[in-house]
Structure formats: C-alpha cells, structure tokens
Scaffold this motif. Structure first.
Motif, PDB file in Angstrom:
ATOM      1  N   SER A 257       0.888  -1.151   0.000  1.00  0.00           N
ATOM      2  CA  SER A 257       0.000   0.000   0.000  1.00  0.00           C
ATOM      3  C   SER A 257       0.928   1.202   0.000  1.00  0.00           C
ATOM      4  O   SER A 257       1.113   1.877   1.005  1.00  0.00           O
ATOM      5  N   ASP A 258       1.597   1.399  -1.131  1.00  0.00           N
ATOM      6  CA  ASP A 258       2.631   2.433  -1.176  1.00  0.00           C
ATOM      7  C   ASP A 258       2.481   3.345  -2.387  1.00  0.00           C
ATOM      8  O   ASP A 258       3.400   4.056  -2.755  1.00  0.00           O
ATOM      9  N   HIS A 259       1.293   3.326  -2.996  1.00  0.00           N
ATOM     10  CA  HIS A 259       1.026   4.266  -4.088  1.00  0.00           C
ATOM     11  C   HIS A 259       1.071   5.679  -3.519  1.00  0.00           C
ATOM     12  O   HIS A 259       0.829   5.891  -2.325  1.00  0.00           O
ATOM     13  N   VAL A 260       1.375   6.649  -4.349  1.00  0.00           N
ATOM     14  CA  VAL A 260       1.522   8.029  -3.894  1.00  0.00           C
ATOM     15  C   VAL A 260       0.245   8.535  -3.213  1.00  0.00           C
ATOM     16  O   VAL A 260       0.281   9.452  -2.397  1.00  0.00           O
ATOM     17  N   SER A 261      -0.888   7.932  -3.512  1.00  0.00           N
ATOM     18  CA  SER A 261      -2.158   8.389  -2.934  1.00  0.00           C
ATOM     19  C   SER A 261      -2.316   7.968  -1.474  1.00  0.00           C
ATOM     20  O   SER A 261      -3.205   8.470  -0.784  1.00  0.00           O
ATOM     21  N   ASN A 262      -1.501   7.050  -1.001  1.00  0.00           N
ATOM     22  CA  ASN A 262      -1.660   6.552   0.371  1.00  0.00           C
ATOM     23  C   ASN A 262      -0.949   7.445   1.380  1.00  0.00           C
ATOM     24  O   ASN A 262       0.245   7.708   1.236  1.00  0.00           O
ATOM     25  N   ALA A 263      -1.684   7.865   2.410  1.00  0.00           N
ATOM     26  CA  ALA A 263      -1.044   8.657   3.471  1.00  0.00           C
ATOM     27  C   ALA A 263      -0.190   7.743   4.355  1.00  0.00           C
ATOM     28  O   ALA A 263       0.775   8.173   4.961  1.00  0.00           O
ATOM     29  N   LEU A 264      -0.576   6.497   4.429  1.00  0.00           N
ATOM     30  CA  LEU A 264       0.141   5.525   5.265  1.00  0.00           C
ATOM     31  C   LEU A 264       0.712   4.442   4.365  1.00  0.00           C
ATOM     32  O   LEU A 264      -0.031   3.779   3.641  1.00  0.00           O
ATOM     33  N   VAL A 265       2.038   4.278   4.418  1.00  0.00           N
ATOM     34  CA  VAL A 265       2.675   3.250   3.591  1.00  0.00           C
ATOM     35  C   VAL A 265       2.711   1.935   4.367  1.00  0.00           C
ATOM     36  O   VAL A 265       3.177   1.893   5.507  1.00  0.00           O
ATOM     37  N   LEU A 266       2.196   0.898   3.749  1.00  0.00           N
ATOM     38  CA  LEU A 266       2.183  -0.430   4.370  1.00  0.00           C
ATOM     39  C   LEU A 266       2.806  -1.419   3.410  1.00  0.00           C
ATOM     40  O   LEU A 266       2.473  -1.419   2.214  1.00  0.00           O
ATOM     41  N   LYS A 267       3.675  -2.276   3.934  1.00  0.00           N
ATOM     42  CA  LYS A 267       4.315  -3.296   3.089  1.00  0.00           C
ATOM     43  C   LYS A 267       4.498  -4.557   3.905  1.00  0.00           C
ATOM     44  O   LYS A 267       4.914  -4.488   5.070  1.00  0.00           O
ATOM     45  N   GLY A 268       4.231  -5.672   3.296  1.00  0.00           N
ATOM     46  CA  GLY A 268       4.451  -6.925   4.013  1.00  0.00           C
ATOM     47  C   GLY A 268       3.965  -8.091   3.196  1.00  0.00           C
ATOM     48  O   GLY A 268       3.598  -7.939   2.031  1.00  0.00           O
ATOM     49  N   THR A 269       3.978  -9.250   3.827  1.00  0.00           N
ATOM     50  CA  THR A 269       3.432 -10.443   3.194  1.00  0.00           C
ATOM     51  C   THR A 269       2.290 -10.940   4.058  1.00  0.00           C
ATOM     52  O   THR A 269       2.447 -11.115   5.264  1.00  0.00           O
ATOM     53  N   LEU A 270       1.157 -11.130   3.421  1.00  0.00           N
ATOM     54  CA  LEU A 270      -0.023 -11.611   4.141  1.00  0.00           C
ATOM     55  C   LEU A 270      -0.200 -13.093   3.880  1.00  0.00           C
ATOM     56  O   LEU A 270       0.040 -13.524   2.736  1.00  0.00           O
ATOM     57  N   GLY A 271      -0.548 -13.914   4.904  1.00  0.00           N
ATOM     58  CA  GLY A 271      -0.824 -13.514   6.224  1.00  0.00           C
ATOM     59  C   GLY A 271       0.340 -13.349   7.193  1.00  0.00           C
ATOM     60  O   GLY A 271       0.097 -12.821   8.276  1.00  0.00           O
ATOM     61  N   ARG A 272       1.616 -13.689   6.878  1.00  0.00           N
ATOM     62  CA  ARG A 272       2.697 -13.650   7.847  1.00  0.00           C
ATOM     63  C   ARG A 272       2.741 -12.346   8.634  1.00  0.00           C
ATOM     64  O   ARG A 272       2.909 -12.339   9.849  1.00  0.00           O
ATOM     65  N   ASP A 273       2.588 -11.210   7.943  1.00  0.00           N
ATOM     66  CA  ASP A 273       2.789  -9.917   8.599  1.00  0.00           C
ATOM     67  C   ASP A 273       1.486  -9.235   9.011  1.00  0.00           C
ATOM     68  O   ASP A 273       1.466  -8.026   9.254  1.00  0.00           O
ATOM     69  N   LYS A 274       0.434 -10.010   9.087  1.00  0.00           N
ATOM     70  CA  LYS A 274      -0.887  -9.410   9.358  1.00  0.00           C
ATOM     71  C   LYS A 274      -0.900  -8.628  10.681  1.00  0.00           C
ATOM     72  O   LYS A 274      -1.340  -7.486  10.731  1.00  0.00           O
ATOM     73  N   ALA A 275      -0.401  -9.245  11.747  1.00  0.00           N
ATOM     74  CA  ALA A 275      -0.443  -8.589  13.065  1.00  0.00           C
ATOM     75  C   ALA A 275       0.356  -7.283  13.044  1.00  0.00           C
ATOM     76  O   ALA A 275      -0.090  -6.252  13.559  1.00  0.00           O
ATOM     77  N   ARG A 276       1.525  -7.317  12.406  1.00  0.00           N
ATOM     78  CA  ARG A 276       2.343  -6.083  12.346  1.00  0.00           C
ATOM     79  C   ARG A 276       1.623  -4.988  11.554  1.00  0.00           C
ATOM     80  O   ARG A 276       1.566  -3.833  11.978  1.00  0.00           O
ATOM     81  N   LEU A 277       1.057  -5.362  10.420  1.00  0.00           N
ATOM     82  CA  LEU A 277       0.373  -4.365   9.592  1.00  0.00           C
ATOM     83  C   LEU A 277      -0.809  -3.765  10.355  1.00  0.00           C
ATOM     84  O   LEU A 277      -1.029  -2.549  10.326  1.00  0.00           O
ATOM     85  N   LEU A 278      -1.547  -4.619  11.071  1.00  0.00           N
ATOM     86  CA  LEU A 278      -2.695  -4.109  11.832  1.00  0.00           C
ATOM     87  C   LEU A 278      -2.232  -3.151  12.917  1.00  0.00           C
ATOM     88  O   LEU A 278      -2.851  -2.112  13.139  1.00  0.00           O
ATOM     89  N   SER A 279      -1.120  -3.478  13.578  1.00  0.00           N
ATOM     90  CA  SER A 279      -0.682  -2.558  14.641  1.00  0.00           C
ATOM     91  C   SER A 279      -0.153  -1.246  14.046  1.00  0.00           C
ATOM     92  O   SER A 279      -0.315  -0.186  14.645  1.00  0.00           O
ATOM     93  N   GLU A 280       0.404  -1.295  12.844  1.00  0.00           N
ATOM     94  CA  GLU A 280       0.827  -0.034  12.196  1.00  0.00           C
ATOM     95  C   GLU A 280      -0.395   0.837  11.854  1.00  0.00           C
ATOM     96  O   GLU A 280      -0.368   2.054  11.997  1.00  0.00           O
ATOM     97  N   ILE A 281      -1.451   0.184  11.424  1.00  0.00           N
ATOM     98  CA  ILE A 281      -2.669   0.953  11.104  1.00  0.00           C
ATOM     99  C   ILE A 281      -3.277   1.523  12.385  1.00  0.00           C
ATOM    100  O   ILE A 281      -3.718   2.677  12.434  1.00  0.00           O
ATOM    101  N   GLU A 282      -3.273   0.706  13.454  1.00  0.00           N
ATOM    102  CA  GLU A 282      -3.819   1.197  14.735  1.00  0.00           C
ATOM    103  C   GLU A 282      -3.036   2.418  15.226  1.00  0.00           C
ATOM    104  O   GLU A 282      -3.616   3.396  15.708  1.00  0.00           O
ATOM    105  N   ALA A 283      -1.724   2.370  15.054  1.00  0.00           N
ATOM    106  CA  ALA A 283      -0.899   3.526  15.471  1.00  0.00           C
ATOM    107  C   ALA A 283      -1.261   4.759  14.635  1.00  0.00           C
ATOM    108  O   ALA A 283      -1.307   5.883  15.141  1.00  0.00           O
ATOM    109  N   ALA A 284      -1.542   4.528  13.349  1.00  0.00           N
ATOM    110  CA  ALA A 284      -1.892   5.659  12.473  1.00  0.00           C
ATOM    111  C   ALA A 284      -3.238   6.252  12.877  1.00  0.00           C
ATOM    112  O   ALA A 284      -3.410   7.478  12.895  1.00  0.00           O
TER     113      ALA A 284
END
Ligand code: SF4
Length: 301
Positions: A257-284
């Motif tokens: 989720s790193d297109h220029v339109s995104n205010a929050l950049v997210l990168k990972g592999t799902l499902g391995r990084d699901k918990a990390r990505l969710l906590s990054e969104i929660e912080a945002a």
C-alpha cells in the motif's frame, strides 16, 4: 542500469504499474476497451480512444528493440487492457518477444476480468508458456454495490472467476483495490467483500491505493452513487484498511500500500505480517485522532 530510448511509437500518456518502472513497454493497444469507470481519467481524451495497434507495427517495434536493446528482461504490454486482444494476436506478440528479445523473463499486462471470459484455461496456459506470467487486475472492490456505482462493468463473481482462471493457467495475479471506494456508506461492506474476494482467489500480489479525484471524477463518482457519496477522512480510510486486513485469510500474498495516494505506507506479506500491519494501522488511527487531522483524501491532490 541501462537507460535507452526504445524505438517505439507511443501515444501518450502511457500508464504502467509502479513495479514495471524498469520494463520495456510495447503499447499493443491504445486506451481501454471499457473506459467507463467513473473514477478513472486515464484514457478519457479523444486521442486515447481504444484501438489495437496494427499487429505489423507491434511486431516491427519488437524486432527493432531486439536489435538495439537485447538486454531487456521485462516487458509490459500497454495500454489499459492489452488482454482484450485475441489469443492469436497475443501469441504472435509473445512469440516475437521470445525471438527478438530472448533475455525477457517476464511479460505482464493490465487485464479486465471480461478480457478472460472468452479465453480458456488452456489458451491462457499457452500464453503463459509463451512468457505472459503476470497480469494486473484492478478489481477495485469486492462489493457489487461499489462496482455498480463505479460502472466497473464487473461483479464479485466475474472478478473472482477471472482471477481463478488465471491461477489455473499458472499466471500470477496482482490485484488492486481502492481504499475509500465506497465512501462512508459502503466502507464496511467494501472492506469485507474485498477481503472475501482475495481470500477466495489468493492472489500472489495485492495493492491498495486511495480513491482520489481529478478531471471531473468527483462529479462522475457522486453521480454513480446518486449523489449520496461522502468521502472518507484519514481516520475513515485507516479504519477501512484495518477492517480489510483483519478480514483477510491469505496464505502467501505480497501486500503493498505504497502508491503516492496513500497517506500511510504499508508493506508486508499476508498472512505472515498481518499482526504487524494491523498494529501499524492502529498507530496511524491513534496519531490522526491525537492530532485532529481532518484530512480528506481529495484535498491532498
Ligand atoms: S477498466 Fe481500468 S483503465 Fe478501463 S476505465 Fe476502468 S479503471 Fe480505467
């Protein structure tokens, strides 16, 4: 890295996915055969009206490129839906690439679900054997309400069918979804249905971008929703992304989720990084709440 102006005639503008930045682009068609999605302004100009490029011109360009840039390893077939071409014509293009650009390891193209309707799994397998190994499909949403409002011309079912057909043929799929596509009214439905779509089809790549408006798109999108469209603010966009990611059940999908339109950049592999990505969104979400950011996505452009 080699930089070389390819001996190819382009009808500008030419769009390609960010991950095709280093690819040689052959514009095998001009424009998009559908060209009705309300949010899309890529091919609305008259000179971008859909038309396949004459096959002889494409083949000559491939041959010329083979003579002057034989090092090319990746090719992207443009414009909006090169897969609208017949299997015969695509095969002839892929065979020419194989002959004149023997180092090419990956050929990719944008693809509408409807492009695959009349192509069998066996025909797609043949295209894959000839080098077409990746398609980019702008699914936008799994919600039929959102797809209808966007005049996408597709449904959950037609999109899923096309993605599963490509999977059976061994062609990798990169799926794009639009964060904020359903506005406030359909936000939850959009996130949940989109998660169902990717869970069912297990694409190799998943990307999201944020709905943004240019060149009259806001009026067109609003009209698609009968005027009842309230764009999401930053917190709404993050919450929708959270709902989407938490509803995914993916085995091995590279998520960007790193297109220029995104205010929050997210990168990972799902499902391995699901918990990390969710906590990054929660912080945002927390950050936006603390800083009282009323940012609406269209104000950023
Ligand atoms: S199918 Fe893709 S390129 Fe064509 S109008 Fe819709 S979003 Fe634009």
């Amino acid at each position: 890295m080699h930089y070389f102006q390819p001996p190819v005639d382009y009808i500008e503008p030419v769009f390609r996915p960010p991950s095709e930045a280093d690819s040689l682009i052959f514009q095998v068609t001009n424009g998009c055969s559908w060209n009705r999605c309300t949010f899309c302004d890529m091919y609305i100009d008259d000179h971008k009206r859909f038309r396949p490029k004459p096959e002889s011109d494409v083949l000559a360009e491939i041959e010329r490129c083979g003579q002057v840039m034989p090092w090319v390893q990746r090719v992207f077939l443009a414009d909006g839906d090169a897969m609208a071409l017949s299997v015969r014509r695509l095969s002839s293009i892929l065979e020419a690439i194989r002959t004149h650009l023997p180092q090419v390891r990956r050929v990719s193209a944008y693809c509408l679900p409807v492009n695959l309707k009349r192509k069998s799994v066996e025909e797609l397998q043949r295209l894959r054997e000839l080098g077409l190994t990746l398609i980019y499909m702008g699914a936008e949403s799994g919600s039929d309400n959102v797809l209808a409002a966007f005049d996408k011309g597709e449904t959950f079912e037609s999109t899923a069918e096309a993605l599963l057909k490509a999977q059976k043929a061994g062609i990798k799929r990169s799926v794009m979804l639009i964060n904020g596509a359903g506005g406030r009214r359909y936000s939850d439905e959009h996130a949940e249905a989109s998660a169902r779509l990717v869970n069912l089809t297990q694409p190799e790549y998943l990307a999201t971008l944020v709905l943004f408006f240019r060149r009259g798109a806001e009026q067109r999108v609003r009209a698609g929703y009968d005027g009842d469209f309230e764009p999401l603010d930053a917190e709404g966009l993050f919450r929708e992304m959270h709902l989407l990611i938490s509803a995914t059940e993916l085995k091995q999908t590279v998520f960007r989720s790193d297109h220029v339109s995104n205010a929050l950049v997210l990168k990972g592999t799902l499902g391995r990084d699901k918990a990390r990505l969710l906590s990054e969104i929660e912080a945002a979400v927390e950050w936006v709440q603390q800083h009282h950011i009323p940012m609406r996505q269209q104000e950023r452009f």
